[in-house]
Design an enzyme around this catalytic site. Structure first.
Site, PDB file in Angstrom:
ATOM      1  N   HIS A  33     -57.823  -9.474  22.395  1.00  0.00           N
ATOM      2  CA  HIS A  33     -56.631  -8.641  22.226  1.00  0.00           C
ATOM      3  C   HIS A  33     -56.067  -8.898  20.828  1.00  0.00           C
ATOM      4  O   HIS A  33     -56.657  -9.655  20.042  1.00  0.00           O
ATOM      5  CB  HIS A  33     -55.599  -8.977  23.308  1.00  0.00           C
ATOM      6  CG  HIS A  33     -55.338 -10.450  23.453  1.00  0.00           C
ATOM      7  ND1 HIS A  33     -54.671 -11.177  22.504  1.00  0.00           N
ATOM      8  CD2 HIS A  33     -55.706 -11.331  24.425  1.00  0.00           C
ATOM      9  CE1 HIS A  33     -54.613 -12.441  22.887  1.00  0.00           C
ATOM     10  NE2 HIS A  33     -55.234 -12.568  24.048  1.00  0.00           N
ATOM     11  N   HIS A  36     -55.994 -12.425  19.447  1.00  0.00           N
ATOM     12  CA  HIS A  36     -57.274 -12.923  18.924  1.00  0.00           C
ATOM     13  C   HIS A  36     -57.546 -12.336  17.538  1.00  0.00           C
ATOM     14  O   HIS A  36     -58.068 -13.022  16.653  1.00  0.00           O
ATOM     15  CB  HIS A  36     -58.427 -12.549  19.868  1.00  0.00           C
ATOM     16  CG  HIS A  36     -58.401 -13.247  21.187  1.00  0.00           C
ATOM     17  ND1 HIS A  36     -58.269 -12.588  22.378  1.00  0.00           N
ATOM     18  CD2 HIS A  36     -58.495 -14.563  21.496  1.00  0.00           C
ATOM     19  CE1 HIS A  36     -58.288 -13.458  23.371  1.00  0.00           C
ATOM     20  NE2 HIS A  36     -58.417 -14.668  22.870  1.00  0.00           N
ATOM     21  N   GLU A 154     -51.143 -20.770  18.716  1.00  0.00           N
ATOM     22  CA  GLU A 154     -50.004 -21.603  19.124  1.00  0.00           C
ATOM     23  C   GLU A 154     -49.526 -21.223  20.515  1.00  0.00           C
ATOM     24  O   GLU A 154     -48.775 -21.961  21.145  1.00  0.00           O
ATOM     25  CB  GLU A 154     -48.851 -21.445  18.123  1.00  0.00           C
ATOM     26  CG  GLU A 154     -49.103 -22.160  16.833  1.00  0.00           C
ATOM     27  CD  GLU A 154     -47.887 -22.155  15.923  1.00  0.00           C
ATOM     28  OE1 GLU A 154     -46.838 -21.586  16.301  1.00  0.00           O
ATOM     29  OE2 GLU A 154     -47.998 -22.706  14.819  1.00  0.00           O
ATOM     30  N   ASP A 156     -50.998 -21.261  23.277  1.00  0.00           N
ATOM     31  CA  ASP A 156     -51.355 -22.354  24.193  1.00  0.00           C
ATOM     32  C   ASP A 156     -50.996 -23.658  23.484  1.00  0.00           C
ATOM     33  O   ASP A 156     -51.877 -24.391  23.015  1.00  0.00           O
ATOM     34  CB  ASP A 156     -52.844 -22.294  24.518  1.00  0.00           C
ATOM     35  CG  ASP A 156     -53.186 -21.007  25.244  1.00  0.00           C
ATOM     36  OD1 ASP A 156     -52.707 -20.823  26.365  1.00  0.00           O
ATOM     37  OD2 ASP A 156     -53.895 -20.172  24.658  1.00  0.00           O
ATOM     38  N   GLN A 159     -52.503 -27.001  24.679  1.00  0.00           N
ATOM     39  CA  GLN A 159     -53.928 -27.035  24.319  1.00  0.00           C
ATOM     40  C   GLN A 159     -54.109 -27.372  22.836  1.00  0.00           C
ATOM     41  O   GLN A 159     -54.948 -28.193  22.465  1.00  0.00           O
ATOM     42  CB  GLN A 159     -54.540 -25.670  24.637  1.00  0.00           C
ATOM     43  CG  GLN A 159     -55.923 -25.443  24.053  1.00  0.00           C
ATOM     44  CD  GLN A 159     -56.541 -24.145  24.516  1.00  0.00           C
ATOM     45  OE1 GLN A 159     -57.012 -24.051  25.628  1.00  0.00           O
ATOM     46  NE2 GLN A 159     -56.583 -23.137  23.662  1.00  0.00           N
ATOM     47  N   SER A 191     -51.937 -11.911  25.725  1.00  0.00           N
ATOM     48  CA  SER A 191     -52.778 -12.837  26.490  1.00  0.00           C
ATOM     49  C   SER A 191     -53.845 -12.007  27.191  1.00  0.00           C
ATOM     50  O   SER A 191     -53.581 -10.861  27.587  1.00  0.00           O
ATOM     51  CB  SER A 191     -51.910 -13.555  27.537  1.00  0.00           C
ATOM     52  OG  SER A 191     -52.720 -14.043  28.580  1.00  0.00           O
TER      53      SER A 191
HETATM   54  O1  PAF Z   1     -57.861 -20.772  24.604  1.00  0.00           O
HETATM   55  C1  PAF Z   1     -58.938 -20.439  25.141  1.00  0.00           C
HETATM   56  O2  PAF Z   1     -59.304 -19.253  25.186  1.00  0.00           O
HETATM   57  C2  PAF Z   1     -59.822 -21.498  25.779  1.00  0.00           C
HETATM   58  O3  PAF Z   1     -59.057 -22.486  26.397  1.00  0.00           O
HETATM   59  C3  PAF Z   1     -60.834 -22.112  24.792  1.00  0.00           C
HETATM   60  C4  PAF Z   1     -60.132 -22.876  23.669  1.00  0.00           C
HETATM   61  C5  PAF Z   1     -61.704 -21.020  24.216  1.00  0.00           C
HETATM   62  C6  PAF Z   1     -61.727 -23.112  25.523  1.00  0.00           C
HETATM   63  O4  PAF Z   1     -62.439 -22.506  26.537  1.00  0.00           O
END
Ligand code: PAF
Length: 340
Positions: A33, A36, A154, A156, A159, A191
């Site tokens: 999306h 990305h 950011e 996530d 993560q 998302s």
């Molecule tokens: O953020 C994501 O899309 C996923 O957690 C990742 C970093 C590609 C790992 O699978």
């Protein structure tokens, strides 16, 4: 842009070896999306000194989904993804099957265990094993891709912090670059899971960024953040709140620091789980801009300060003014006592 779509480890290695360039890597699970696209475009346009190619991976990682989560329903939209990645400027798309990433089955490969303190709060406390799965797959993807840069959203935030810490801890030669969350016109963060939302749920979901934005505004006016009030404002809009919490943005530990903290929330909107966060700051940010002489620091800083409503402070002029005064008074610049 002509994008190479690679499926096997060997295709990836052959492609990588044929590049006379360093790699900027954007890992994804597909369902690409605008968020990305922002990552890919940032990877593409960042001012690296060396020639750089952008590799995007699409791999729906089974290790990061819990038994009752949406692994099987997760959007798999390869044709659209190829188009989107290509238009955003990616040079290659690696779309491995599970056997290509974990050739001997997921249980035969080494796994990463994220330190408890980094996953004891926020999503980590509700999605047991999720960040272990993320960290494990990212390590395996890095092993194949061998990038110089790793671009992560950011959005996530937990993560991002965990992966930064992992790379720092293992001293991997990869530089992590976080890219700001992109939002739609209503403030909803992009998302892959937004695709699950019906039109009316999308309207409902807006309550999440709105509640966070209001809290950020209040914090900026030095008002204390009331988590119960945020929770009830979300519930009133029909969102089921998983958590609303305040933590230190880097340690991910509960904090009472008023001047800078992370306010994060996860809600369920119908069957869709949404996460979002904001930073609570009781003062305006301080942004330092540096660079070589004549690079345009003052011009950029003035425009930036105006746009963000910040105070513009020309420290270069301050130093020059002090130097002028010292000279005027005939003080020896090396005489630190007199200079003070
Ligand atoms: O953020 C994501 O899309 C996923 O957690 C990742 C970093 C590609 C790992 O699978």
């Amino acid at each position: 842009m002509n994008i190479s779509v690679l499926r096997t480890q060997q295709e990836l290695i052959d492609w990588r070896d044929a590049q006379d360039a360093q790699i900027a890597f954007v890992p994804t699970m597909g369902g690409l999306h605008s968020g990305h696209c922002q990552l890919i475009k940032t990877a593409n346009s960042s001012c690296f000194n060396e020639k750089t190619v952008v590799v995007v991976s699409i791999f729906v990682n089974p290790l990061q989904f819990g038994p009752k989560e949406d692994f099987t329903q997760y959007p798999r939209t390869l044709e659209e993804d190829i188009q989107i990645a290509s238009e955003a400027g990616a040079n290659a798309l690696w779309v491995p099957s599970i056997d290509q990433v974990f050739p001997n089955g997921t249980d035969s490969h080494f796994k990463i265990e994220v330190p408890t303190k980094l996953q004891a709060h926020l999503c980590g406390s509700f999605r047991k094993g999720h960040f272990d799965g993320v960290a494990t797959v990212v390590m395996h993807l890095l092993k194949f891709i061998q990038p110089t840069y790793l671009f992560l959203g950011e959005k996530d935030w937990q993560q991002l912090v965990i992966l930064r810490e992992l790379i720092k801890d293992l001293k991997l030669p990869v530089k992590v670059i976080g890219v700001a969350t992109l939002r739609d016109i209503n403030g909803l963060a992009f998302s892959s899971r937004n695709i699950y939302l019906s039109k009316s749920e999308k309207e409902q979901a807006i309550a999440l960024p709105q509640a966070l934005a209001k809290a950020a505004k209040n914090a900026n006016e030095a008002k204390v953040c009331d988590l119960k009030e945020i929770r009830s404002s979300l519930e009133k809009k029909g969102l089921e709140v998983e958590y609303v919490d305040i933590v230190d943005p880097h340690q991910l530990q509960p904090t009472t620091k008023q001047h800078f903290s992370l306010l994060a929330a996860a809600v369920h909107c119908g069957k869709t789980r949404l996460i979002d966060h904001t930073f609570l700051m009781s003062r305006k940010p301080i942004v330092a801009i540096d660079g070589p002489a004549g690079a345009g620091k003052s011009t950029v800083t003035k425009a930036f300060a105006k746009k963000l409503g910040l105070l513009y402070l020309d420290t270069g002029a301050m130093y020059r003014a002090v130097a002028w005064l010292i000279k005027q008074k005939g003080i020896d610049p090396k005489d630190t006592v007199e200079v003070k």
